[in-house]
Design a protein around this motif. Structure first.
Motif: not given
Length: 427
Positions: A345-361
């Protein structure tokens, strides 16, 4: 969190040790459950559900009526959020489809590879202290895209003998073919051997506690494949002065709240940032409903100062984190050189939560250092690659002599004869 400054390499193994029990501590219990489930089927499933989950389940398989009821208990707001996540996860995993690979390796020798779905898969969905319905999206969606014909889901019942409605809603939405109210070791055993209620499967997917992880590893001894040894969750953040301390602390806590045996680590080239993050962790921790769980995980966790990015990266590759967050000015250095991580997860605006739920990975990832040799779940996890070949008369003439010589050198005369007979027929 324990602060460590400039650790020498000899101490890395101790510093990076996970707070997990050894397989030997757990294996005897797992083996006992496996033997009973293999022998007594549903009766053993119900016995251990009562013992470990404290509830009696007269009906292991979720009924259509329970699915209909669950649909009414999930808010429209949550349903919409699940649909957003589902769309992104589908797009990312659809893009992973590959076409047939076909090569004429030499004149008259045609070789190709095609993918086929694993027909029967089992999905383990934790439901103890947190009902992880998001994991259904991560597993059932690629299983359906791959074309798996039987998708069996197991999740532990609550103290009323029910599965959380969000789990049932998501499973139904994503095409799960059977849902069973069973968790822990006994669920993995049921999927391994099959019972009257739980179908036997060919491969088991999904995270779980240390007992589930060992149970999955034991299942491989009985002819069942697993996705990976996915145990207690973990996160490592590398950050420098360009990072937002509040964001970093929130990411550390997002993993710490998973379970008491979770682990989070901050590696930084800034002592000032470490101090700021430590303050933020203490402040944010007090606001969490799962504060006691996160506190226990924090005791397993570390704040590590190193002098430069090279040392930081070497330490991180040695650890092999499940989740790896990069919040540094020179992010390309870490992106280019990271070798062991489940998901980055790269950068200040990429929380791990995004990958847990809804980014697509996919969020089903290798833990406990297994990122050194395992990938996270992806579309091909639900498929097998089969090779095909067709050789013409010209083709067997091209490679026949080489096969004969090699077979004879290995002392396998029948192998040689299988070619010789064909070559002689063409003279």
């Amino acid at each position: 969190m324990k602060k460590i400054y400039n650790p020498n390499r000899e101490s890395w193994a101790e510093i990076l040790k996970r707070p997990t029990k050894t397989v030997a501590d757990i294996e005897a219990t797992v083996l006992e459950v496996f033997k009973e489930v293999q022998k007594d089927g549903d009766q053993a499933i119900q016995k251990y559900t009562k013992k470990f989950d404290g509830v009696r389940t007269d009906q292991i398989v979720v009924s259509q009526e329970e699915l209909s009821t669950a649909n009414t208990l999930v808010s429209e707001e949550l349903k919409n959020a699940i649909q957003v996540a589902k769309g992104n996860i589908e797009r990312f995993h659809e893009a992973q489809k590959t076409t047939q690979v076909r090569v004429e390796t030499t004149t008259g020798v045609d070789c190709w590879q095609e993918k086929r779905p694993i027909q029967k898969v089992g999905l383990y969905i934790p439901g103890g202290t947190a009902p992880l319905f998001s994991t259904i999206l991560m597993l059932a969606i690629p299983a359906n895209i791959a074309g798996c014909s039987e998708i069996v889901l197991c999740s532990p019942p609550n103290n009323e003998g029910k599965i959380h409605p969000a789990i049932l809603y998501t499973a139904n939405l994503c095409g799960v073919t059977k849902i069973c109210k069973v968790g822990g070791i006994q669920a993995v055993a049921g999927l391994t051997f099959g019972t009257d209620s739980i179908p036997k499967v060919y491969k088991i997917f999904g995270p779980g506690n240390q007992y589930v992880t060992v149970a999955k590893q034991l299942a491989t001894q009985f002819g069942v494949a697993i996705d990976m040894p996915a145990g207690p969750s973990e996160l490592l953040v590398v950050a420098d002065t360009s990072a937002n301390a509040a964001f970093v602390a929130s990411d550390l806590l997002s993993q710490a709240e998973h379970g008491k045996d979770s682990q989070v680590i901050l590696v930084s080239t800034s002592k000032e940032l470490i101090a700021e993050v430590e303050k933020e962790v203490d402040a944010q921790l007090q606001q969490l409903p799962r504060m006691e769980i996160a506190k226990a995980a924090i005791k397993n966790s570390k704040l590590v100062y190193v002098e430069n990015d090279q040392i930081a990266l070497e330490l991180i590759n040695e650890y092999g984190p499940e989740h790896f967050i990069v919040c540094v000015e020179d992010e390309n250095y870490y992106i280019s050189h990271i070798e062991n991580a489940g998901s980055v997860f790269i950068g200040n605006y990429t929380p791990e939560s995004a990958g847990d739920y809804a980014s697509g990975t996919n969020h089903t990832l290798p833990t406990n250092g297994y990122a050194k040799q395992y990938s996270g779940v992806h579309l091909d996890s639900f498929m097998k690659a089969m090779t095909f070949q067709k050789i013409s008369k010209e083709g067997i003439k091209e490679i026949g002599e080489a096969i004969e010589i090699m077979a004879e050198a290995e002392g396998l005369q029948a192998h040689k004869n299988a070619v010789t007979l064909r070559l002689d027929s063409l003279k």
